[in-house]
Design an enzyme around this catalytic site. Structure first.
Site, PDB file in Angstrom:
ATOM      1  N   HIS A   1      57.231  14.783  82.069  1.00 38.93           N
ATOM      2  CA  HIS A   1      57.787  15.376  83.419  1.00 38.93           C
ATOM      3  C   HIS A   1      59.179  15.833  83.240  1.00 38.93           C
ATOM      4  O   HIS A   1      59.138  17.158  83.748  1.00 38.93           O
ATOM      5  CB  HIS A   1      57.627  14.233  84.565  1.00 38.93           C
ATOM      6  CG  HIS A   1      56.286  14.226  84.835  1.00 38.93           C
ATOM      7  ND1 HIS A   1      55.915  13.124  85.811  1.00 38.93           N
ATOM      8  CD2 HIS A   1      55.181  14.684  84.674  1.00 38.93           C
ATOM      9  CE1 HIS A   1      54.514  13.242  86.089  1.00 38.93           C
ATOM     10  NE2 HIS A   1      54.253  14.272  85.628  1.00 38.93           N
TER      11      HIS A   1
ATOM     12  N   GLU B   1      38.000  33.241  58.459  1.00 39.73           N
ATOM     13  CA  GLU B   1      39.131  32.554  58.289  1.00 39.73           C
ATOM     14  C   GLU B   1      39.069  31.928  56.542  1.00 39.73           C
ATOM     15  O   GLU B   1      39.889  31.180  56.273  1.00 39.73           O
ATOM     16  CB  GLU B   1      39.604  31.459  58.925  1.00 39.73           C
ATOM     17  CG  GLU B   1      38.330  30.506  59.192  1.00 39.73           C
ATOM     18  CD  GLU B   1      38.807  29.264  60.178  1.00 39.73           C
ATOM     19  OE1 GLU B   1      39.912  29.251  60.382  1.00 39.73           O
ATOM     20  OE2 GLU B   1      37.682  28.646  60.762  1.00 39.73           O
TER      21      GLU B   1
ATOM     22  N   CYS C   1      43.299  35.721  65.794  1.00 41.42           N
ATOM     23  CA  CYS C   1      43.873  34.418  66.675  1.00 41.42           C
ATOM     24  C   CYS C   1      44.780  33.479  65.629  1.00 41.42           C
ATOM     25  O   CYS C   1      45.361  32.494  66.081  1.00 41.42           O
ATOM     26  CB  CYS C   1      42.690  33.802  67.134  1.00 41.42           C
ATOM     27  SG  CYS C   1      41.614  32.854  65.764  1.00 41.42           S
TER      28      CYS C   1
ATOM     29  N   ASP D   1      44.196  29.933  58.176  1.00 39.74           N
ATOM     30  CA  ASP D   1      43.288  29.451  57.066  1.00 39.74           C
ATOM     31  C   ASP D   1      42.964  30.465  56.082  1.00 39.74           C
ATOM     32  O   ASP D   1      42.991  30.119  54.808  1.00 39.74           O
ATOM     33  CB  ASP D   1      42.046  28.825  57.659  1.00 39.74           C
ATOM     34  CG  ASP D   1      42.157  27.434  58.058  1.00 39.74           C
ATOM     35  OD1 ASP D   1      42.822  26.792  57.242  1.00 39.74           O
ATOM     36  OD2 ASP D   1      41.497  26.945  59.162  1.00 39.74           O
TER      37      ASP D   1
END
Ligand code: PEP
Ligand code: MG
Length: 566
Positions: A186, A428, A499, A452
Site C-alpha cells: 500500500h 516467438e 508484445c 523469446d
C-alpha cells in the site's frame, strides 16, 4: 548511501522528518465491569471509524477514489462481525479492551503474514494500522501531524500507513523513505498515486537518518544519498527536473490516437499479468490489452484454477476494458516459469523442452478448461485467444481443434460465447519466423514475442550474462525474422502486433513502422512514451531508416546508427 526498493519514480531532494513510532504501551488489566468496557471498546471503534472516514475524504480529495478505498477497507475490517465478536468475547472474559484488540489483531496479522503472498500480506499491514488506530483512541494518544511538515520534507518512517498518507500535502513532501514495503505494498501504491518519489524497505532508515538531515531519494533505483555534496545535489536536481519535464510533456499524449507524423494510425495496447492490471492499462491510456500472461493465475497457489475461477478473471479483465480488445495468451509455463504443483520434471534443457503449447496439448483437460473459460468470457467483450511458442502448423491446428471442441461443448450446454473469436499465434520461436508464411494462412493474427524470438534466433539465453552481448533484437538475424513475420502476415491480410519488450524501444520503432507493424503492446508505464515516439515518424522517413539498417552487417553498427538518430 542506503539501499532500498525504488517504488515510486522520481527524485526527491529535501530534509528528513522522522516520524517516530508512538508508544502504544498499556498495562493489561482485569476488568470488573464488563459492560462498561464493552461500551468503551465500541465507542473507540466508532471514533476510529469517524477518524478513518475523515482521512479517507482527505485522501479522496488529494489523491483519488481508489486510494480512499484502501482506508475505507479498514472500517469494513474492524466492523466485521467475526473480528469484533472475537474481541468482545475476550472483553467478556474480563480482558481490558486494549489487550483484547491487540490479541485478536495479532492473530490476524500472524495469519496473513504467514501466507508469503504479497497481497495477503498487505492485509496484515492493514490490520496493524487498525490495531494501532483503535488502541491510540483507547489510550487517547494524539496522531502525528504530517500535514504540518514544511516544504521540501522527506518523510522517514518505519511503515507508511494509509492513515498517515491522509495527512500528506503533496506540495511539501518531496520524498518518502520506509523500512518496510515492496513494489506492491500500500505504501508503494499510495506513494505512486501521490507522485512522490519513494524508496521502501530501507533497512534501519529510522535509526540511520536523523531529523533535518539533507538527503536525496532516488525513487527509480531505491537509493538514499545522505548529506550529498553540492555537485551531487546539482546532478540529481537536473535529473529530477528532466524527469518532471518529460512527464509533463508525455501528458500531452494522453487521450490522443496513436499516429505517426503522417497521420497513419497504429494500435497501442498494454501487457498485463492479472485482471487488476487491466485497470492499470486503462489508466495508462492503453487502447486494449495485447498480451494477458495467464500463467500468473496459475502461480502462487497449490492447485489449478478451476474453469469458473479463470472465467471470472478473464471476464473481470474484459469488463474493465469496456469493449477494448483483450488478447489472452494461453498458459505459457515451463522454461523459466515454474508451477510447483504441476510436478513438471526437471529437464536438461527447459527452454527447448516440454513447455507452453507443447505442455497444454498433452494436458488436454486442463487446456480445454482454460479455453472454455476464455470462450465464456468472450461473451462479455472483444476477447481473442493467442497460443504461445508455436513452432509447427500442427500445433496451431491442434489448438484450433480444441477451441472448436470447447465451442461445441458450450453450445450443447446453451452457454454464450463469441462464435467468431479470433485465434492468433505468438511468433516467438525461430521456427515460427521461418514458417510465418504457412502460419499466416491459418492464424487470425500474429503477435511477435521478441523476448523469446531474440533468444531462440540467437541461441542465447536471455538470463545468461555471458551471452548477453548476443541477446539483442537489433541483431541482423532478429531484425530479418521480425521483418519476415510482418511481411508474411500482411501478405495474408492478417494483423501483426508485437508484445515483446522491443515494441517499446525508441530505436526499434522506426523499423517496426517501416516493416508494417500495426499494433504495439507494451507495459503500462511505457504507453505515453511509445505514443510520443511513434508520433515522430512518417512512414517514408521510417522506410529510409530501415533501408539503411537492413544494409548493415553488425548489431553494433545498427545500434550506433539508430541511437544517433532517435
Ligand atoms: C516474449 O517472449 O516476447 C513475450 C512477450 O512473452 P514472455 O516474456 O512472457 O515470454
Ligand atoms: Mg515468450
Amino acid at each position: 548511501m542506503l539501499n532500498g526498493i525504488g517504488a515510486s519514480d522520481g527524485i526527491g531532494v529535501g530534509r528528513v522528518m522522522l516520524i517516530a513510532e508512538q508508544s502504544l504501551d498499556y498495562t493489561p488489566r482485569e476488568i470488573a465491569d464488563v459492560d462498561a468496557e464493552l461500551e468503551r471498546f465500541r465507542s473507540a471503534v466508532d471514533k476510529f471509524c469517524d477518524n478513518t472516514m475523515e482521512q479517507a475524504e482527505a485522501i479522496r480529495q488529494s489523491t483519488g477514489e481508489k486510494e480512499a478505498e484502501i482506508l475505507l477497507g479498514h472500517i469494513a475490517i474492524i466492523r466485521d462481525p467475526f473480528m469484533g465478536g472475537e474481541i468482545e468475547n475476550l472483553i467478556k472474559a474480563h480482558q481490558c479492551a486494549e489487550s483484547a484488540v491487540d490479541q485478536i489483531c495479532k492473530m490476524f496479522i500472524d495469519m496473513f503474514s504467514a501466507t508469503g503472498d504479497d497481497l495477503t500480506m498487505q492485509r496484515a499491514a492493514d490490520v496493524r494500522d487498525i490495531r494501532d488506530g483503535v488502541i491510540s483512541v483507547l489510550l487517547g494518544v494524539q496522531e502525528v501531524k504530517i500535514s504540518d511538515a514544511p516544504e521540501g520534507t522527506v518523510l522517514v518512517v518505519k511503515e507508511l500507513t494509509p492513515s498517515m498518507t491522509a495527512g500528506i500535502n503533496k506540495e511539501n513532501i518531496v520524498g518518502i523513505i520506509t523500512e518496510t514495503g515492496s513494489q506492491t505494498s500500500h505504501s508503494a501504491i499510495l506513494a505512486r498515486a501521490l507522485e512522490i518519489p519513494a524508496s521502501l524497505s530501507v533497512a534501519n532508515a529510522t535509526t540511520q537518518l536523523s531529523s533535518e538531515e539533507l538527503v536525496i531519494v532516488d525513487g527509480f533505483k531505491g537509493n538514499v544519498l545522505i548529506a550529498p555534496d553540492a555537485k551531487t545535489i546539482d546532478e540529481y536536481t537536473a535529473k529530477r527536473d528532466a524527469y518532471l519535464r518529460e512527464k509533463r510533456e508525455l501528458e500531452n499524449f494522453r487521450g490522443k490516437t496513436t499516429a505517426g507524423a503522417d497521420g497513419i494510425e497504429y494500435e497501442l495496447f498494454c501487457n498485463i499479468g492479472t485482471p487488476k492490471d487491466a485497470t492499470k492499462a486503462v489508466e495508462a491510456d492503453g487502447e486494449g490489452v495485447g498480451l494477458f500472461r495467464t500463467e500468473f493465475l496459475f502461480m502462487d497457489r497449490d492447485r489449478l484454477p478451476t474453469e469458473d475461477e479463470q472465467f471470472d478473471a478473464y471476464k473481470q479483465a474484459s469488463l474493465i476494458l469496456k469493449g477494448k480488445p483483450l488478447i489472452i495468451r494461453t498458459l505459457d509455463i515451463g522454461g523459466d516459469k515454474e508451477i510447483p504443483y504441476l510436478g513438471l520434471e526437471k529437464e536438461e534443457n527447459p527452454f527447448m523442452g516440454f513447455r507452453a503449447i507443447r505442455y497444454c496439448l498433452k494436458n488436454r483437460d486442463m487446456f480445454k478448461s482454460q479455453i472454455k473459460a476464455i470462450l465464456r468470457a468472450s461473451a462479455f467483450g472483444d476477447i481473442r485467444i493467442m497460443f504461445p511458442l508455436i513452432t509447427a502448423v500442427e500445433e496451431l491446428r491442434a489448438g484450433r481443434a480444441l477451441v472448436e471442441e470447447a465451442k461445441a461443448d458450450l453450445k450443447a450446454s446453451g452457454i454464450a460465447y463469441d462464435e467468431n473469436i479470433q485465434v492468433g499465434v505468438m511468433t516467438e520461436t525461430a521456427a515460427s519466423g521461418v514458417i510465418a508464411d504457412l502460419l499466416a494462412k491459418e492464424a487470425d493474427f500474429f503477435s511477435i514475442g521478441t523476448n523469446d524470438l531474440t533468444g531462440y534466433t540467437m541461441a542465447a539465453d536471455r538470463g545468461n550474462s555471458d551471452v548477453g552481448y548476443l541477446y539483442s533484437p537489433l541483431q541482423p538475424s532478429v531484425l530479418r525474422m521480425i521483418r519476415r513475420i510482418i511481411k508474411c502476415g500482411r501478405e495474408e491480410g492478417i494483423p501483426v502486433g508485437m508484445c515483446g519488450e522491443a515494441a517499446a524501444s525508441p530505436t526499434m520503432i522506426p523499423l517496426l513502422i517501416s516493416f508494417g507493424l500495426t499494433e504495439f503492446s507494451v507495459s503500462a508505464p511505457s504507453v505515453l512514451k511509445v505514443r510520443k515516439n511513434i508520433s515522430k515518424w512518417t512512414k517514408a522517413e521510417a522506410d529510409a531508416v530501415a533501408e539503411k539498417v537492413m544494409a548493415m552487417t553488425t548489431e553494433a553498427e545498427i545500434k550506433e546508427y539508430l541511437e544517433s538518430i532517435v
